[in-house]
Scaffold this motif. Structure first.
Motif, PDB file in Angstrom:
ATOM      1  N   TRP A 116      51.041 123.554  23.623  1.00 48.05           N
ATOM      2  CA  TRP A 116      51.191 124.993  24.543  1.00 48.05           C
ATOM      3  C   TRP A 116      50.382 125.011  25.755  1.00 48.05           C
ATOM      4  O   TRP A 116      50.572 125.428  26.866  1.00 48.05           O
ATOM      5  CB  TRP A 116      50.755 125.946  23.505  1.00 48.05           C
ATOM      6  CG  TRP A 116      49.420 126.301  23.017  1.00 48.05           C
ATOM      7  CD1 TRP A 116      48.993 125.855  22.074  1.00 48.05           C
ATOM      8  CD2 TRP A 116      48.370 126.733  24.037  1.00 48.05           C
ATOM      9  NE1 TRP A 116      47.467 126.344  21.813  1.00 48.05           N
ATOM     10  CE2 TRP A 116      47.097 126.604  22.876  1.00 48.05           C
ATOM     11  CE3 TRP A 116      48.230 127.480  25.297  1.00 48.05           C
ATOM     12  CZ2 TRP A 116      45.741 127.340  23.551  1.00 48.05           C
ATOM     13  CZ3 TRP A 116      46.823 128.060  25.480  1.00 48.05           C
ATOM     14  CH2 TRP A 116      45.995 127.985  24.689  1.00 48.05           C
ATOM     15  N   PHE A 153      57.564 130.847  28.724  1.00 46.63           N
ATOM     16  CA  PHE A 153      56.949 131.703  27.681  1.00 46.63           C
ATOM     17  C   PHE A 153      57.862 131.363  26.129  1.00 46.63           C
ATOM     18  O   PHE A 153      57.040 131.287  25.246  1.00 46.63           O
ATOM     19  CB  PHE A 153      57.066 133.267  27.797  1.00 46.63           C
ATOM     20  CG  PHE A 153      56.634 134.083  27.033  1.00 46.63           C
ATOM     21  CD1 PHE A 153      55.229 134.382  26.968  1.00 46.63           C
ATOM     22  CD2 PHE A 153      57.418 134.928  25.828  1.00 46.63           C
ATOM     23  CE1 PHE A 153      54.644 135.402  26.048  1.00 46.63           C
ATOM     24  CE2 PHE A 153      56.613 135.701  24.819  1.00 46.63           C
ATOM     25  CZ  PHE A 153      55.544 136.045  25.153  1.00 46.63           C
ATOM     26  N   ALA A 154      59.219 131.203  26.347  1.00 47.88           N
ATOM     27  CA  ALA A 154      59.748 130.634  25.246  1.00 47.88           C
ATOM     28  C   ALA A 154      59.455 129.200  24.718  1.00 47.88           C
ATOM     29  O   ALA A 154      59.477 129.036  23.533  1.00 47.88           O
ATOM     30  CB  ALA A 154      61.322 130.643  25.680  1.00 47.88           C
ATOM     31  N   CYS A 156      56.397 128.275  24.930  1.00 49.67           N
ATOM     32  CA  CYS A 156      55.037 128.398  24.349  1.00 49.67           C
ATOM     33  C   CYS A 156      55.390 129.074  22.928  1.00 49.67           C
ATOM     34  O   CYS A 156      54.452 128.741  21.995  1.00 49.67           O
ATOM     35  CB  CYS A 156      54.313 129.188  25.188  1.00 49.67           C
ATOM     36  SG  CYS A 156      53.576 128.610  26.578  1.00 49.67           S
ATOM     37  N   VAL A 157      56.170 129.825  22.732  1.00 53.88           N
ATOM     38  CA  VAL A 157      56.663 130.367  21.419  1.00 53.88           C
ATOM     39  C   VAL A 157      57.139 129.434  20.619  1.00 53.88           C
ATOM     40  O   VAL A 157      56.656 129.272  19.430  1.00 53.88           O
ATOM     41  CB  VAL A 157      57.610 131.538  21.665  1.00 53.88           C
ATOM     42  CG1 VAL A 157      58.005 132.021  20.291  1.00 53.88           C
ATOM     43  CG2 VAL A 157      56.965 132.971  22.277  1.00 53.88           C
ATOM     44  N   THR A 161      52.441 128.428  19.823  1.00 54.31           N
ATOM     45  CA  THR A 161      51.187 129.053  20.445  1.00 54.31           C
ATOM     46  C   THR A 161      50.534 130.122  19.553  1.00 54.31           C
ATOM     47  O   THR A 161      51.323 130.889  19.184  1.00 54.31           O
ATOM     48  CB  THR A 161      51.380 129.590  21.808  1.00 54.31           C
ATOM     49  OG1 THR A 161      52.342 128.517  22.670  1.00 54.31           O
ATOM     50  CG2 THR A 161      50.198 129.940  22.597  1.00 54.31           C
ATOM     51  N   ILE A 163      48.607 133.395  18.475  1.00 53.93           N
ATOM     52  CA  ILE A 163      49.127 134.872  19.064  1.00 53.93           C
ATOM     53  C   ILE A 163      48.010 135.352  20.270  1.00 53.93           C
ATOM     54  O   ILE A 163      48.726 135.998  21.276  1.00 53.93           O
ATOM     55  CB  ILE A 163      48.882 136.068  17.974  1.00 53.93           C
ATOM     56  CG1 ILE A 163      49.509 137.216  18.310  1.00 53.93           C
ATOM     57  CG2 ILE A 163      47.621 136.014  17.314  1.00 53.93           C
ATOM     58  CD1 ILE A 163      50.922 137.024  18.958  1.00 53.93           C
ATOM     59  N   LEU A 166      48.933 133.346  23.476  1.00 55.04           N
ATOM     60  CA  LEU A 166      50.427 133.742  23.861  1.00 55.04           C
ATOM     61  C   LEU A 166      50.283 135.112  24.504  1.00 55.04           C
ATOM     62  O   LEU A 166      51.145 135.088  25.488  1.00 55.04           O
ATOM     63  CB  LEU A 166      51.050 133.863  22.585  1.00 55.04           C
ATOM     64  CG  LEU A 166      52.726 133.863  23.059  1.00 55.04           C
ATOM     65  CD1 LEU A 166      53.366 132.955  23.584  1.00 55.04           C
ATOM     66  CD2 LEU A 166      53.454 134.111  21.293  1.00 55.04           C
ATOM     67  N   GLY A 170      51.458 135.564  28.394  1.00 57.24           N
ATOM     68  CA  GLY A 170      52.428 136.434  28.910  1.00 57.24           C
ATOM     69  C   GLY A 170      52.162 137.421  29.891  1.00 57.24           C
ATOM     70  O   GLY A 170      52.626 137.832  30.888  1.00 57.24           O
TER      71      GLY A 170
END
Length: 485
Positions: A116, A153-154, A156-157, A161, A163, A166, A170
């Protein structure tokens, strides 16, 4: 004047005829084909020959792509699937190797739990360049920012990543989008700070280390600007550089260590030997591109300087670098540089390569920009002098904007060359995408024999990135109207 009058002819139309479409041969696709592909005997012959070559290539490669396999665990399984599905003797690509080893193509040996970090770093790169590259077109800027935020962001999810990082990522995407849209001038501050943030994300360690390096630049700038107000600009510049070097080598590391002990804030460190694949190529390429442009501008101005010593030093540097192959400079960075450093000095190999690539690209960049400076009419320089501008004011407000606009094709060509030359780092032991493919992916027994598929994938990624740079250069030329239309 005509001798025929309306009263003497038998019929005169009193209304206009309705508009009718042009003949089919004079419009649309037929007209385009006639004008561009079949305008004459030689054009017809060349068109037919070109179509024959294209048909030969496509008919030869199409079965290989059409019979490709995307889900298998080895090259043997790929061949078995192709034989059972398309019959004995059928050929097909085994792109399952890309699906199976995509992480090594992209990240090399970077720890999987930290994927990430480079993902966030390169997403933030687009936020950093957006105020500079997409400042004029609001639609293009929104498109780039929206795609970067959503896809970044997608990704990284998807890469697992934790929480807390993340949520920070975001929030940073949202805040940067608002900052770029509503305060683009302040967003440039993030553009200046981004290199230090990217280094921290990629290599990890205490955040105070890149901040200490940033403090060295800030202190040097303060010294230079302060002494410059008293008419000692050159002395201030020399003192600022000297103080910055002393800060980075002596006091800065101790200050960073004390701050880390007082307020711990660190990421898990990742060694440079873990970098590989496109992560390594992008790190070296982006760094070389970003740093070579300002250095090339300085060298171009120095080569046109009226100061003999400055001009001589610039000419010597440019001609020496242009006369030496890049691979030689990389060997110097990898092997010979250690002999000139104090014993026990640890100089990161990627940093050494970035410095050499930057110096190499800056020499070519200087000549490209010098061409733009030479293309300006003498009246532009005389106009700046007549306005009473200083040398730096004239360069910043009149000369360089025009010279850089003229030099856009050459500058982008140099950028593309720098990015493609990152594959040469394989000769100093770094795992660029090609070496990663040859030494690690195909080294396993399961994928031994997969030759073309990794090259096709690597070439496609390079083509997409270089083509994107080329298209942006064309967009910039149209926006600035470099042909003075």
């Amino acid at each position: 004047m005509s001798e025929v009058h309306a009263e003497t002819v038998p019929f005169v139309r009193g209304t206009m005829l309705p508009p009718t479409p042009p003949p089919a041969r004079q419009s649309g696709v037929v007209l385009w084909l006639r004008e561009n592909l079949f305008s004459g005997p030689l054009n017809i012959l060349l068109t037919l020959a070109g179509l024959a070559v294209v048909w030969s290539i496509v008919s030869h490669l199409w079965p290989w792509f059409a019979n490709s396999v995307w889900n298998a665990s080895s090259i043997g399984e790929c061949r078995q699937i192709i034989a059972e599905r398309d019959g004995p003797g059928a050929t097909g690509a085994c792109f399952a190797i890309i699906r199976e080893r995509w992480n090594q193509f992209i990240f090399g040996f970077y720890p999987a739990e930290h994927y990430w970090r480079p993902t966030a770093a390169f997403a933030l790169l687009l936020f950093a360049v957006a105020p500079i590259l997409f400042s004029e077109s609001r639609r293009l800027r929104w498109t780039v920012l929206a795609l970067t935020a959503v896809l970044g962001f997608a990704a990284c999810v998807a890469l697992g990543t934790p929480i807390r990082p993340l949520l920070v990522i975001g929030a940073a995407f949202v805040a940067l989008t608002a900052l770029i849209e509503y305060a683009p001038g302040r967003a440039l501050v993030f553009s200046l700070l981004y290199p230090f943030l990217a280094v921290w994300l990629l290599w990890g360690g205490p955040i105070w280390n890149p901040l200490a390096v940033l403090a060295g630049f800030a202190l040097a700038l303060i010294i230079w600007r302060t002494l410059g107000r008293f008419g000692a600009g050159l002395i201030g510049l020399a003192l600022g550089v000297g103080f910055a070097v002393w800060w980075w080598t002596a006091l800065g590391p101790r200050v960073a260590a004390d701050l880390q002990a007082l307020l711990p804030m660190a990421l898990a460190p990742v060694e440079s030997r873990s970098f590989g694949g496109f992560l390594l190529a992008l790190t070296i390429g982006v760094s070389g591109i970003v740093m070579s442009l300002p250095l090339g501008i300085i060298l171009a101005l120095a080569r046109q300087s009226n100061l003999p010593v400055v001009k001589m030093l610039a000419v010597m540097f440019i001609e020496f670098i242009r006369g030496v192959p890049l691979i030689t400079l990389l060997f110097v960075a990898s092997i010979l540089l250690n002999y000139f450093l104090p014993p026990g000095t640890s100089f990161d190999i990627i940093l050494r390569v970035i410095i050499m690539v930057t110096l190499f690209a800056s020499a070519y960049m200087a000549e490209v920009i010098r061409g733009g400076l030479a293309a300006l009419p003498r009246g532009q320089y005389e106009g700046a002098d007549s306005l009473g501008l200083t040398y730096w004011q004239a360069q910043r407000l009149i000369i360089l904007p025009q010279a850089l606009k003229i030099s856009i094709p050459g500058i982008v060509g140099t950028f593309i060359g720098v990015f493609k030359d990152t594959t040469l780092v394989t000769f100093v032991g770094l795992f660029d995408p090609l070496k990663q493919m040859a030494d690690t992916i195909r080294a396993t027994f399961a994928w031994k024999g997969a030759y073309w598929e990794p090259y096709v994938f690597t070439g496609t990624i390079f083509f997409i990135l270089c083509f994107a740079m080329s298209r942006y250069a064309m967009y910039l030329e149209r926006r600035l109207k470099t042909d003075h239309r």
